[in-house]
Write a protein that holds these residues in place. Structure first.
Motif, PDB file in Angstrom:
ATOM      1  N   LEU A 140      27.583  20.088  40.978  1.00  0.00           N
ATOM      2  CA  LEU A 140      27.804  20.817  39.731  1.00  0.00           C
ATOM      3  C   LEU A 140      29.204  21.423  39.803  1.00  0.00           C
ATOM      4  CD1 LEU A 140      24.422  22.781  39.341  1.00  0.00           C
ATOM      5  CD2 LEU A 140      24.965  20.439  38.625  1.00  0.00           C
ATOM      6  N   VAL A 141      29.937  21.351  38.703  1.00  0.00           N
ATOM      7  CA  VAL A 141      31.287  21.905  38.651  1.00  0.00           C
ATOM      8  C   VAL A 141      31.361  22.888  37.496  1.00  0.00           C
ATOM      9  CG1 VAL A 141      33.752  21.414  38.508  1.00  0.00           C
ATOM     10  CG2 VAL A 141      32.212  19.736  39.559  1.00  0.00           C
ATOM     11  N   LEU A 142      31.456  24.180  37.822  1.00  0.00           N
ATOM     12  CA  LEU A 142      31.580  25.215  36.805  1.00  0.00           C
ATOM     13  C   LEU A 142      33.055  25.466  36.513  1.00  0.00           C
ATOM     14  CD1 LEU A 142      28.726  25.852  38.211  1.00  0.00           C
ATOM     15  CD2 LEU A 142      28.976  28.088  37.143  1.00  0.00           C
ATOM     16  N   THR A 143      33.397  25.525  35.251  1.00  0.00           N
ATOM     17  CA  THR A 143      34.772  25.828  34.884  1.00  0.00           C
ATOM     18  C   THR A 143      34.951  27.318  34.686  1.00  0.00           C
ATOM     19  OG1 THR A 143      34.278  25.422  32.553  1.00  0.00           O
ATOM     20  CG2 THR A 143      35.197  23.590  33.817  1.00  0.00           C
ATOM     21  N   GLN A 170      22.952  20.449  29.446  1.00  0.00           N
ATOM     22  CA  GLN A 170      23.177  19.298  28.573  1.00  0.00           C
ATOM     23  C   GLN A 170      23.623  18.080  29.377  1.00  0.00           C
ATOM     24  OE1 GLN A 170      25.372  20.364  24.792  1.00  0.00           O
ATOM     25  NE2 GLN A 170      25.333  22.395  25.719  1.00  0.00           N
ATOM     26  N   ALA A 171      24.552  18.288  30.302  1.00  0.00           N
ATOM     27  CA  ALA A 171      25.074  17.176  31.097  1.00  0.00           C
ATOM     28  C   ALA A 171      24.017  16.587  32.032  1.00  0.00           C
ATOM     29  CB  ALA A 171      26.289  17.636  31.899  1.00  0.00           C
ATOM     30  N   LEU A 172      23.120  17.437  32.515  1.00  0.00           N
ATOM     31  CA  LEU A 172      22.091  16.965  33.436  1.00  0.00           C
ATOM     32  C   LEU A 172      21.115  15.998  32.779  1.00  0.00           C
ATOM     33  CD1 LEU A 172      21.396  20.262  35.397  1.00  0.00           C
ATOM     34  CD2 LEU A 172      22.122  18.083  36.407  1.00  0.00           C
ATOM     35  N   ILE A 200      30.038  13.879  33.971  1.00  0.00           N
ATOM     36  CA  ILE A 200      29.699  14.145  32.572  1.00  0.00           C
ATOM     37  C   ILE A 200      30.090  15.584  32.253  1.00  0.00           C
ATOM     38  CG2 ILE A 200      27.872  14.202  30.841  1.00  0.00           C
ATOM     39  CD1 ILE A 200      28.426  11.425  31.954  1.00  0.00           C
ATOM     40  N   ALA A 201      30.929  15.750  31.232  1.00  0.00           N
ATOM     41  CA  ALA A 201      31.407  17.081  30.838  1.00  0.00           C
ATOM     42  C   ALA A 201      30.927  17.410  29.432  1.00  0.00           C
ATOM     43  CB  ALA A 201      32.932  17.123  30.892  1.00  0.00           C
ATOM     44  N   GLN A 202      30.676  18.685  29.179  1.00  0.00           N
ATOM     45  CA  GLN A 202      30.348  19.138  27.828  1.00  0.00           C
ATOM     46  C   GLN A 202      31.552  19.887  27.284  1.00  0.00           C
ATOM     47  OE1 GLN A 202      29.471  22.672  26.731  1.00  0.00           O
ATOM     48  NE2 GLN A 202      29.443  21.883  24.642  1.00  0.00           N
ATOM     49  N   ALA A 203      32.039  19.461  26.117  1.00  0.00           N
ATOM     50  CA  ALA A 203      33.244  20.044  25.536  1.00  0.00           C
ATOM     51  C   ALA A 203      32.976  20.578  24.138  1.00  0.00           C
ATOM     52  CB  ALA A 203      34.364  19.002  25.485  1.00  0.00           C
ATOM     53  N   VAL A 249      39.340  26.015  37.836  1.00  0.00           N
ATOM     54  CA  VAL A 249      39.965  26.820  36.785  1.00  0.00           C
ATOM     55  C   VAL A 249      40.455  25.896  35.670  1.00  0.00           C
ATOM     56  CG1 VAL A 249      41.840  28.406  36.226  1.00  0.00           C
ATOM     57  CG2 VAL A 249      40.611  28.628  38.399  1.00  0.00           C
ATOM     58  N   HIS A 250      40.007  26.203  34.456  1.00  0.00           N
ATOM     59  CA  HIS A 250      40.343  25.408  33.267  1.00  0.00           C
ATOM     60  C   HIS A 250      40.721  26.390  32.150  1.00  0.00           C
ATOM     61  CE1 HIS A 250      40.086  22.676  29.924  1.00  0.00           C
ATOM     62  NE2 HIS A 250      38.927  23.140  29.501  1.00  0.00           N
ATOM     63  N   PRO A 251      42.011  26.728  32.040  1.00  0.00           N
ATOM     64  CA  PRO A 251      42.437  27.812  31.141  1.00  0.00           C
ATOM     65  C   PRO A 251      42.078  27.602  29.672  1.00  0.00           C
ATOM     66  CG  PRO A 251      44.205  27.188  32.638  1.00  0.00           C
ATOM     67  CD  PRO A 251      43.136  26.151  32.793  1.00  0.00           C
ATOM     68  N   GLN A 252      41.974  26.361  29.225  1.00  0.00           N
ATOM     69  CA  GLN A 252      41.718  26.128  27.795  1.00  0.00           C
ATOM     70  C   GLN A 252      40.280  26.443  27.391  1.00  0.00           C
ATOM     71  OE1 GLN A 252      43.130  23.705  29.851  1.00  0.00           O
ATOM     72  NE2 GLN A 252      45.233  24.264  29.293  1.00  0.00           N
ATOM     73  N   SER A 253      39.367  26.504  28.350  1.00  0.00           N
ATOM     74  CA  SER A 253      37.957  26.841  28.097  1.00  0.00           C
ATOM     75  C   SER A 253      37.302  25.940  27.049  1.00  0.00           C
ATOM     76  CB  SER A 253      37.829  28.314  27.674  1.00  0.00           C
ATOM     77  OG  SER A 253      38.274  29.174  28.685  1.00  0.00           O
ATOM     78  N   VAL A 254      37.649  24.675  27.081  1.00  0.00           N
ATOM     79  CA  VAL A 254      37.027  23.705  26.174  1.00  0.00           C
ATOM     80  C   VAL A 254      35.951  22.904  26.908  1.00  0.00           C
ATOM     81  CG1 VAL A 254      37.427  21.712  24.659  1.00  0.00           C
ATOM     82  CG2 VAL A 254      39.107  23.562  24.780  1.00  0.00           C
ATOM     83  N   ILE A 255      36.247  22.518  28.153  1.00  0.00           N
ATOM     84  CA  ILE A 255      35.213  21.934  29.015  1.00  0.00           C
ATOM     85  C   ILE A 255      34.453  23.103  29.631  1.00  0.00           C
ATOM     86  CG2 ILE A 255      34.751  20.599  31.105  1.00  0.00           C
ATOM     87  CD1 ILE A 255      35.753  18.863  28.911  1.00  0.00           C
ATOM     88  N   HIS A 256      33.168  23.210  29.338  1.00  0.00           N
ATOM     89  CA  HIS A 256      32.416  24.395  29.755  1.00  0.00           C
ATOM     90  C   HIS A 256      31.769  24.240  31.125  1.00  0.00           C
ATOM     91  CE1 HIS A 256      33.295  26.367  26.032  1.00  0.00           C
ATOM     92  NE2 HIS A 256      32.979  25.263  25.391  1.00  0.00           N
ATOM     93  N   SER A 257      31.550  23.042  31.549  1.00  0.00           N
ATOM     94  CA  SER A 257      31.130  22.727  32.918  1.00  0.00           C
ATOM     95  C   SER A 257      30.862  21.237  32.999  1.00  0.00           C
ATOM     96  CB  SER A 257      29.903  23.532  33.375  1.00  0.00           C
ATOM     97  OG  SER A 257      30.295  24.818  33.828  1.00  0.00           O
ATOM     98  N   MET A 258      30.686  20.749  34.228  1.00  0.00           N
ATOM     99  CA  MET A 258      30.545  19.303  34.442  1.00  0.00           C
ATOM    100  C   MET A 258      29.495  19.025  35.511  1.00  0.00           C
ATOM    101  SD  MET A 258      34.633  18.375  34.517  1.00  0.00           S
ATOM    102  CE  MET A 258      35.145  19.876  35.365  1.00  0.00           C
TER     103      MET A 258
END
Length: 417
Positions: free
Chosen positions: A185-188, A172-174, A272-275, A254-263
């Protein structure tokens, strides 16, 4: 077919792994959007034939398959479920045996295949779906990881759509930039149940603790992989293969809340992040409906409630799986097939109480090193990749890796490959 320009119309979906977490949520998505989707076929391992039969009756699936059932067993289960539901005249085509998923992946009366099988056994169905020209919504990351170029060569442009929440987020961000504008690419990662623990702390971890994921409800293998960070390691390789971004330009945070799924970070400094709240129904719906969104797939973020999102670097000393996977993937050949197979065996050994938690990734590292040195990963001495791999080469490498891992873990040999 140009899969980047698929029409928005109604799609018939084959669900592989229908009784698992991905499969059951996919059925919810389809039930909530009958104008967009219907079930063309269902396949499962067959350990729960009653559940598979109930799903078949509820959806009136034209075809039903199971790997571990005979035709008569599955037919009887469907008949019993139909009687219990008061349904008359429902007689789906029954496919039984180890090739059931592969057969239904090529089911002609379908447009989309959702591969929600766990493990590298999903490779053959993945290839079957691609070869007949179905859109493939891929939740079975292992088939891409172990198949590598074999899968990529079989896929037409746009035919392979990721379902993992991280890769769906990246896809989606791409869309926000051109390929040559992508920097990283940044994976959470949620961090799993052991975030903040040192390697010495992890030696005493029990199987029950490893299955207590703070965010997601998944099967035993995937949940354990999340605890060891092997799941994130596999996702890094999957991102590399899906989006053609070099491994050194793919990061994990590491993103403990798991709301941002990757960037996606672009060359101008924009990220650009998908939340969205953690809910797999959103990436499932987008996967089977790609490139169109399905209204009401899942709840959106609640912006009226205070919330905080935090990010921290991955501790690669405590969790070395990502670093190990990048090294294996860079070596080429069947190295990632070896990595994945060794991990599956080590996870089984851990849950059987034979090895400790930290021994899982240690075993994978030892098996990858052993087979690389012996040339059994298809990589020539000096690290040169001799070229494309075949399905037979992947299966052979997996067999060798499983045997090595089982021997290292002290497990009894089985006749299964």
């Amino acid at each position: 077919m140009d899969f980047t320009k698929l029409p928005r119309g109604h799609r018939r979906v084959v669900i592989l792994g229908s009784t698992g977490s991905i499969g059951t949520q996919a059925l919810e998505v389809i039930a909530q959007a009958p104008d967009r989707f219907s079930v063309a076929a269902l396949a499962a391992g067959g350990r729960n034939p009653a559940m598979l039969a109930q799903q078949a009756v509820a959806t009136r699936a034209p075809a039903v398959g199971a790997a571990l059932c005979t035709e008569s067993e599955l037919e009887q289960a469907v008949g019993k479920a139909a009687d219990a539901a008061g349904v008359r005249g429902y007689h789906p085509e029954i496919v039984a045996g180890p090739d059931a998923a592969q057969h239904l992946a090529a089911w002609p009366e379908a447009e989309v295949v959702l591969n929600g099988i766990t493990g590298s056994i999903g490779l053959a169905p993945t290839l079957a779906a691609l070869r007949v020209g179905h859109l493939l919504a891929l939740a079975n990351k292992e088939s891409l990881i172990v198949g590598g170029q074999l899968v990529k060569d079989a896929a037409a442009p746009g035919q392979l759509v990721p379902v993992d929440s991280e890769h769906s987020a990246l896809a989606q961000a791409l869309r926000s930039g051109l390929p040559d504008e992508v920097d990283r690419l940044v994976l959470t990662a949620s961090g799993g149940p052991f975030r903040g623990m040192s390697r010495s702390d992890l030696t005493a971890v029990t199987p029950a603790q490893a299955l207590s994921h703070p965010t997601w409800t998944m099967g035993r293998v995937v949940t354990t992989n999340s605890a060891t960070m092997v799941n994130k390691a596999l996702e890094v390789i999957e991102a590399h293969l899906l989006f053609d971004i070099p491994l050194e330009r793919i990061d994990v945070v590491v993103h403990p809340q798991s709301v941002i799924h990757s960037m996606v970070q672009f060359i101008d400094g924009s990220t650009i992040a998908q939340a969205s709240p953690p809910d797999m129904r959103l990436p499932i719906a987008l996967g089977i409906g790609w490139p169109y969104r399905v209204p009401g797939s899942a709840a959106a973020c609640d912006w009226s409630t205070p919330a905080g999102w935090t990010f921290e670097p991955l501790d690669e000393e405590a969790f070395p799986a990502v670093r190990l996977a990048k090294t294996a993937a860079a070596a080429g050949g069947t190295s990632m097939a070896v990595f994945n197979a060794a991990n599956e065996e080590a996870v089984e050994a851990f849950h059987a109480g034979i090895i400790g938690f930290t021994d899982i990734v240690d075993t994978v590292a030892a098996v990858v090193a052993e087979l690389s040195e012996s040339g059994d990963t298809g990589v020539a001495p000096g690290g040169a990749d001799p070229g494309g791999i075949t399905l037979e080469a992947v299966l052979d490498a997996e067999c060798r890796a499983r045997a090595s891992a089982r021997a290292r873990c002290g497990m009894k040999e089985t006749s299964a490959g």
